[in-house]
Design an enzyme around this catalytic site. Structure first.
Site, short mmCIF file in Angstrom:
data_model
loop_
_atom_site.label_atom_id
_atom_site.label_comp_id
_atom_site.label_asym_id
_atom_site.label_seq_id
_atom_site.Cartn_x
_atom_site.Cartn_y
_atom_site.Cartn_z
CG PHE A 1 -1.70 -17.54 -2.83
CD1 PHE A 1 -1.64 -16.89 -4.43
CD2 PHE A 1 -2.30 -17.41 -2.04
CE1 PHE A 1 -2.84 -16.35 -4.82
CE2 PHE A 1 -4.09 -17.21 -2.43
CZ PHE A 1 -4.61 -16.67 -3.43
N GLY A 2 -0.17 -14.53 -1.73
CA GLY A 2 -0.82 -13.88 0.00
C GLY A 2 -2.70 -13.90 -1.12
CE1 TYR A 3 -6.22 -15.73 3.76
CE2 TYR A 3 -3.75 -16.86 2.92
CZ TYR A 3 -4.73 -16.35 3.83
OH TYR A 3 -4.57 -16.86 5.67
N GLY A 4 -5.00 -12.65 2.21
CA GLY A 4 -5.18 -10.91 2.52
C GLY A 4 -4.71 -9.67 2.60
CB SER A 5 -2.59 -7.58 5.12
OG SER A 5 -2.24 -8.50 5.63
CD GLU B 1 1.24 -12.93 7.99
OE1 GLU B 1 0.16 -13.71 8.17
OE2 GLU B 1 0.84 -11.64 7.16
#
Length: 170
Positions: free
Chosen positions: A2-6, A77
């Site tokens: 799950f990606g929530y930023g860049s 990350e």
């Protein structure tokens, strides 16, 4: 994953499937320092992490990736983030799948934590690193979230505050 930023808008990894998705119980905050992408060791930028928020729905993007992609993502990350298991709700199918996301926990050395929103906006406006300006990171995230139909109040308020600041280009 799950990606929530860049990870929503800067997709520099192969994936098998991409879908708008959400996770429950978390909210975005610009509380993580970035000395390797959007700032420097002397002046770290601010990037998003997730903090617990019971009942909140955080929208983003789910990616189905091969296991070896995590070698790249773990490096990307690396500045204080760790992988956390979570249930991801896929937008189109409403299917719930097992997945992971990256979170910067408060005890990591780069964690900056909460501050008044005006102070966070000023910090973002003044930071720049090897991956570009911190301002661009925020603005690209704000656009990407609007495209997903997400009205993230924290990101929107920071975008509003930055739009009021004088920049060298304006």
């Amino acid at each position: 994953m799950f990606g929530y930023g860049s990870l929503i808008y800067k997709v520099d990894f192969p994936f098998l499937r991409r879908e708008v998705a959400s996770i429950e119980g978390w909210q975005r905050r610009f509380w993580q320092g970035s000395h390797d992408h959007r700032g420097t060791p002397e002046q770290p930028g601010r990037v998003v992490t997730l903090i617990p928020a019971p009942g909140n729905i955080c929208r983003g993007v789910a990616y189905l990736v091969e296991h070896d992609v995590f070698e790249h993502l773990d490096h990307r990350e690396k500045n204080g983030y760790q992988r956390i298991a979570t249930a991801i709700s896929l937008g189109e199918s409403a299917e719930i799948v097992d997945g992971v996301f990256y979170i910067a926990v408060p005890d990591n050395p780069a964690f900056l934590g909460d501050a008044p929103i005006e102070e966070i906006a000023a910090h973002i406006a003044d930071s720049h690193g090897p991956s570009g300006s911190n301002r661009d990171y925020l603005l690209q995230l704000a656009v990407a979230l609007r495209e997903l139909g997400d009205d993230d109040e924290h990101v929107a308020e920071l975008e509003r505050l930055l739009s009021q600041r004088h920049t060298p280009d304006s």
